[in-house]
Motif scaffolding. Sequence first.
Motif, PDB file in Angstrom:
ATOM      1  N   ILE A   1       1.942  -6.141  -8.299  1.00  0.00           N
ATOM      2  CA  ILE A   1       2.615  -5.512  -7.180  1.00  0.00           C
ATOM      3  C   ILE A   1       2.040  -6.046  -5.871  1.00  0.00           C
ATOM      4  O   ILE A   1       0.827  -6.198  -5.732  1.00  0.00           O
ATOM      5  CB  ILE A   1       2.472  -3.976  -7.249  1.00  0.00           C
ATOM      6  N   ASP A   2       2.925  -6.330  -4.935  1.00  0.00           N
ATOM      7  CA  ASP A   2       2.503  -6.786  -3.604  1.00  0.00           C
ATOM      8  C   ASP A   2       2.161  -5.552  -2.768  1.00  0.00           C
ATOM      9  O   ASP A   2       3.036  -4.754  -2.420  1.00  0.00           O
ATOM     10  CB  ASP A   2       3.622  -7.590  -2.947  1.00  0.00           C
ATOM     11  N   LYS A   3       0.863  -5.369  -2.446  1.00  0.00           N
ATOM     12  CA  LYS A   3       0.410  -4.184  -1.728  1.00  0.00           C
ATOM     13  C   LYS A   3       0.334  -4.415  -0.221  1.00  0.00           C
ATOM     14  O   LYS A   3      -0.351  -3.662   0.481  1.00  0.00           O
ATOM     15  CB  LYS A   3      -0.978  -3.770  -2.249  1.00  0.00           C
ATOM     16  N   ALA A   4       1.021  -5.415   0.282  1.00  0.00           N
ATOM     17  CA  ALA A   4       1.034  -5.634   1.727  1.00  0.00           C
ATOM     18  C   ALA A   4       1.703  -4.455   2.431  1.00  0.00           C
ATOM     19  O   ALA A   4       2.482  -3.697   1.835  1.00  0.00           O
ATOM     20  CB  ALA A   4       1.748  -6.942   2.065  1.00  0.00           C
ATOM     21  N   GLU A   5       1.390  -4.289   3.729  1.00  0.00           N
ATOM     22  CA  GLU A   5       1.878  -3.133   4.473  1.00  0.00           C
ATOM     23  C   GLU A   5       3.397  -3.114   4.559  1.00  0.00           C
ATOM     24  O   GLU A   5       4.021  -2.039   4.507  1.00  0.00           O
ATOM     25  CB  GLU A   5       1.265  -3.136   5.879  1.00  0.00           C
ATOM     26  N   THR A   6       4.001  -4.260   4.695  1.00  0.00           N
ATOM     27  CA  THR A   6       5.459  -4.326   4.820  1.00  0.00           C
ATOM     28  C   THR A   6       6.155  -4.455   3.471  1.00  0.00           C
ATOM     29  O   THR A   6       7.385  -4.452   3.425  1.00  0.00           O
ATOM     30  CB  THR A   6       5.849  -5.524   5.698  1.00  0.00           C
ATOM     31  N   ARG A   7       5.393  -4.564   2.385  1.00  0.00           N
ATOM     32  CA  ARG A   7       5.980  -4.753   1.068  1.00  0.00           C
ATOM     33  C   ARG A   7       5.821  -3.534   0.171  1.00  0.00           C
ATOM     34  O   ARG A   7       6.378  -3.514  -0.925  1.00  0.00           O
ATOM     35  CB  ARG A   7       5.346  -5.977   0.382  1.00  0.00           C
ATOM     36  N   PHE A   8       5.064  -2.549   0.604  1.00  0.00           N
ATOM     37  CA  PHE A   8       4.867  -1.327  -0.191  1.00  0.00           C
ATOM     38  C   PHE A   8       4.798  -0.156   0.784  1.00  0.00           C
ATOM     39  O   PHE A   8       3.878  -0.071   1.597  1.00  0.00           O
ATOM     40  CB  PHE A   8       3.577  -1.424  -1.015  1.00  0.00           C
ATOM     41  N   TRP A   9       5.754   0.750   0.697  1.00  0.00           N
ATOM     42  CA  TRP A   9       5.766   1.875   1.628  1.00  0.00           C
ATOM     43  C   TRP A   9       6.406   3.083   0.954  1.00  0.00           C
ATOM     44  O   TRP A   9       7.189   2.964   0.006  1.00  0.00           O
ATOM     45  CB  TRP A   9       6.531   1.521   2.911  1.00  0.00           C
TER      46      TRP A   9
END
Length: 292
Positions: A188-196
């Motif tokens: 899973i991509d846990k970047a700020e714009t990729r997980f919300w």
Amino acid sequence: MDFQHRAGGKTGSGGVASSSESNRDRRERLRQLALETIDINKDPYFMKNHLGSYECKLCLTLHNNEGSYLAHTQGKKHQSNLARRAAKEAKEAPAQPAPEKVKVEVKKFVKIGRPGYKVTKQRDPEVGQQSLLFQIDYPEIAEGIGPRHRFMSAYEQRIEPPDRRWQYLLFAAEPYETIAFKVPSREIDKAETRFWTHWNRETKQFFLQFHFKMEKALAAPQGPPVGVKRPPSLITGLGPRSLNDSMPPPPGGIPGMPPLPPGAPHPHHMPPQMPLPPHLRPPLPSDGMHNL
């Protein structure tokens, strides 16, 4: 007197040790063991008197050296007195209340069923990254309770046989039942714009979106495949001809010329024909009209 070379004599041989000698040897072994493992200065019942001897305050015994006292501490009398003293102290000690355990209030809710949900599959048009958008409806959620979620491995659940290719995404909120979604077990991509996540308190809807990390694409091979040779050109300076160049044109491809019968020469290879003079060609209907 020489006993070593006497007939039938054996150096170092002796009779069977008596009981007193056995006890003395046992006490010596215990003393050596106690000296290695026990710190005598930390013994509360050890006391050295003004005469230089040692006393046991528990058993009221007198000892000439430390080894004798240590051998006494391993004996039956000293051990039984220790047990008797421990039982007496436990009986006389006041009963102390047990420390109170921190009580955690258990929230009890009556389950009212599963919530409504909507799952949307998405793909980023710029980078092609795949994502999933979950919308969970909790119209009857309890006051002060917020939805919770977590990812669970296939080996944690007990509903289906574990499969490493899948993982589970759980949503929980009282008084609704916990629901789970089976998703591919990819990173899973846990970047700020990729997980919300977002909880709308007015509409009672919970949103969660996450992106899968992009898998590394294999680089395209450069040049022709290994083991395949390109055919050489027939004429120097010209590349290989395509298949369409060697095929004859379809019938009726040349305007004004009827289709050729089978076996006729190609129109490109036929010699040009000269028009016939009027007196040699057959008469045409238009010629007859003029003669009349």
